[in-house]
Structure formats: C-alpha cells, structure tokens
Design an enzyme around this catalytic site. Sequence first.
Site, PDB file in Angstrom:
ATOM      1  N   ASP A 146      -1.735   1.106  -4.097  1.00  0.00           N
ATOM      2  CA  ASP A 146      -2.785  -0.132  -4.481  1.00  0.00           C
ATOM      3  C   ASP A 146      -4.194   0.327  -4.794  1.00  0.00           C
ATOM      4  OD1 ASP A 146      -3.141   0.268  -1.826  1.00  0.00           O
ATOM      5  OD2 ASP A 146      -3.571  -1.936  -1.385  1.00  0.00           O
ATOM      6  N   ASP A 159      -3.617   5.936  -3.038  1.00  0.00           N
ATOM      7  CA  ASP A 159      -2.263   5.333  -2.689  1.00  0.00           C
ATOM      8  C   ASP A 159      -1.929   4.348  -3.818  1.00  0.00           C
ATOM      9  OD1 ASP A 159      -4.316   3.675  -2.340  1.00  0.00           O
ATOM     10  OD2 ASP A 159      -3.705   3.060  -0.227  1.00  0.00           O
ATOM     11  N   ASP A 172      -6.642   1.496  -2.839  1.00  0.00           N
ATOM     12  CA  ASP A 172      -7.879   0.975  -2.159  1.00  0.00           C
ATOM     13  C   ASP A 172      -8.286   2.107  -1.373  1.00  0.00           C
ATOM     14  OD1 ASP A 172      -5.736   0.784  -0.330  1.00  0.00           O
ATOM     15  OD2 ASP A 172      -6.168  -0.906   0.632  1.00  0.00           O
ATOM     16  N   SER A 182       0.856  -1.201   0.077  1.00  0.00           N
ATOM     17  CA  SER A 182      -0.105  -0.045  -0.001  1.00  0.00           C
ATOM     18  C   SER A 182       0.746   1.298  -0.017  1.00  0.00           C
ATOM     19  CB  SER A 182      -1.128   0.132   1.285  1.00  0.00           C
ATOM     20  OG  SER A 182      -1.739   0.901   1.145  1.00  0.00           O
TER      21      SER A 182
END
Length: 453
Positions: A238, A236, A240, A97
């Site tokens: 990734d 960010d 999510d 992340s």
Amino acid sequence: MNLDCFKAYDIRGRVPTQLNERVAYTIARAVAEELGPQMAIVGRDVRLTSPALAAAVIDGLSAGGCNVADIGLCGTEEVYFATAYYRAGAGIMVTASHNPMDYNGLKIVREGARPVSADSGLEAIRWRAEQGGFTPRVRGRTGRLYHREAYIRHLLSLVDPEVMPPLNLLVNPGNGGAGPVLDELDAHLPIQLIRENAEPDGNFPNGIPNPMLEENRRFTSDAVLSFGGDLGLAWDGDFDRCFFFDSHGEFVEGYYMVGLLAEASLRAQPGGGQGTRVVHDPRLTWNTIEMVEAAGGVPVQSKAGHAFMKETMRRENAVYGGEMSAHHFFRDFYYCDSGMLPWLRVVELMGRREQSLREMVRERMERFPCSGEINFRVDNMMDAIHRVMVATDARSGHIDRTDGISVEFPEWRYNLRGSNTEPLLRLNVETRGDRRLLRRQVEHISAIIEAGV
C-alpha cells in the site's frame, strides 16, 4: 461475531476466517454510528480480496447514512490525503500492507485524517460492531471520486523539482499500488525512472512486497547494479513505506533515513528549526537524537505504530516523525505517513547538497551501527523478554517502557517489543561505533530467545 481482527491501531486478519464481507460491512456500519461522518472516503489496495471487502465497507457506511466517495485502487496515504483535502468525516483504507497473501484489513481515520487507534475510538467501534442493533438510517449516496490530480499537485508543492538532479532511479513497487502514482509524478520531475515489477498485480507474482525482510531486498539491490541506478527505491503493497538503496545497491536502514529526513525538515523551518519537535520511535534512537539536537530540534519519543506516532506529532506540533520501519510522517502532509514524499525530499536534498545518498549516510552508519529489526516467533513474549533482561543485567542500565522494553548501557542499547500486527517478537540493537560489540550482543540475545522457543 468474532472480531479478533481488531489490533492496537488498525484491523487485520485472515480472509475469510477473521475478516470477510459480513465483518467488513458490520465494522463500517459501526464506524458510521460511532464517528457520524456526513462523508467518508474509501480506498483499497491491490489484493485480490480488496474489491469485495471495499464494496462491503461502502455498503455498510451508506447503510449508516453516510455519503461515500470511492477513490478505488490507491495507496493508504491517498485515503489520508483525500479525507483531509475534501474535508470528509472519515476514511477507510482496505489493506493488509505487507502481511501474507491470505490477510487483509482496514485502516480507519476520522476528520482531518486523524488516526483511530485503540485509545482514540477503535475499541468503541469494536464494541458497536459486537453489539449490533444499529439505528436505521436513510441510506447515503455513493459515487466515484477522482482525487489523484489534487494529490499529485500537493506532493509536488512540498518539494522543489528545479533543484533535483537528473538521476536514474530504479523503482520497484513489488506489483503493489505505487506504480500508477510513480507514472504521474514522472511527468513532472527531471529524473529517469527505471521500472521493475511496476504493474499492480494482486497475485504478487514476485512475492509479497515487504522490503523489511532481508530476503526481499536482493532483487532491488541487483537491479540497481544492473541498470546503473543512482538510487534504488522499493515499497510495500500500500506504499505507505519507502525503502532506500544506494548507488552500490546496498540497503540503507530506515533508521538512518529518519535522521536524514529529520535534519532536512528542521533546516527547512524558519529560524533553522530551533526548538521544533521531531518524533521518533524507541527501537533505535541514538543517531536520530544526535542529529535532531545538532540541528536545533527537540527529539520526542513515541510508541511505535502509525496511529500513536500521528497522535504524538499532533500533540507536539512536530514538523516530522520517523520510524526505523520506514514510516515517515510530515506535518505538511496532514501529520500522516507517506511513501512518496520521503524519496522526493531525498532526491531534492541530493541536489541541494550535491551528494549521493551513500555520502549523506555513510558516516552516520559507522557512528551508530545497528542490527536492523530481527524477528522471532516465540510461544511466550513476556517470558522471552524477561529472560533477556536477566541475562543482560538490565537493572544495571537505563530501562524505558515506552514500547516494549528498551535497555540502554553506555556503549550499546537494545529494544524488544511484540508486533502489533503479527505474532512476532522484534529485536533491535545498536552501539556507539563498535560493530564487534554489535555482533556479540545480537548473537547473545538471539541465543537466549531461541533457547526458549
């Protein structure tokens, strides 16, 4: 084998000392043994170490007798989607992340994209990985799965592009994985995307994409002003988590987005959402609680962290769940967090209300001003929390221990909790419309914490 990379709701560590290909293989082998999936989904983020770790995960799952579908470079939510949509028994996303460049990790879900946390299987997986001695299996098949068309179709089914206004959106994926998904969504929406740092690049030439940090927001803010964006968005690595900037380039705290998305989700329900649950974390709460109750919903508090939030949402059959850290969870996205659905719904809401984001959140920000999350590196978190409680006379207020410590007084409240993924103590403060009180209490608590560092 050293497995201190296991955290409360996922796996993260430095590469290669805490997490490497051997460790990733062993963990995947333990996942196959513990969860017993016939089919598993594997995806990876843009980090330079992710391809090798993903290959090791695929090898470990296959050696455990599991058929593996590799969806390649993607966002975490795409692993969630593919696991549920294709009815796989498990999914593993290789990602760290927003953590520093030398970190990586694994996020694990079971059938239906159900979370695997310390309380729901992660400790059992760790135990199996530590014990080793896995049962020999017939190796499973491996192959590539092209899921994205179905994923894009599902996202678009959850909004109405016809009511979206023709906005100019400044989008900044931060060289993470969001760019390719934005390209595909762009073809279906009546909006104009102004792209910055949109090419996936694991070297992160513009720094680790982590808009939670104030110093990382300046680029997006300036770009919104330079290009005349109606809305600014950043993610960010990734993707999510989705972060919002208004047309003045001002960052909108995720806390206020939780209230806005909660209200929108409730009003879209049959009966106006009366009695429908909305889940929130304990860090900042007053604005969310007021907006949920005003819309006829029932606020439910949960420990922070994606696995805990999802477990609470499923238990409560909540329509929506939000964390002030910019994680947003939706019942119609398999109770999972998405970094794409929030902005799609906000743009839709802007069209329905014929209002800008700034107009929709400005009054709420004045009513419940907040500090945003402030991080401290401390030697002893429990000692720091104790000193703050004593100095603020916490016993005279209402104390809640859902996650860390929350102390509530009539005109202000604060939450202190240790990070589940980093060696940090996190502080959040809010007041009832009093910015001077907010500044005073933030300075007071910060001084207490820093005095013991």
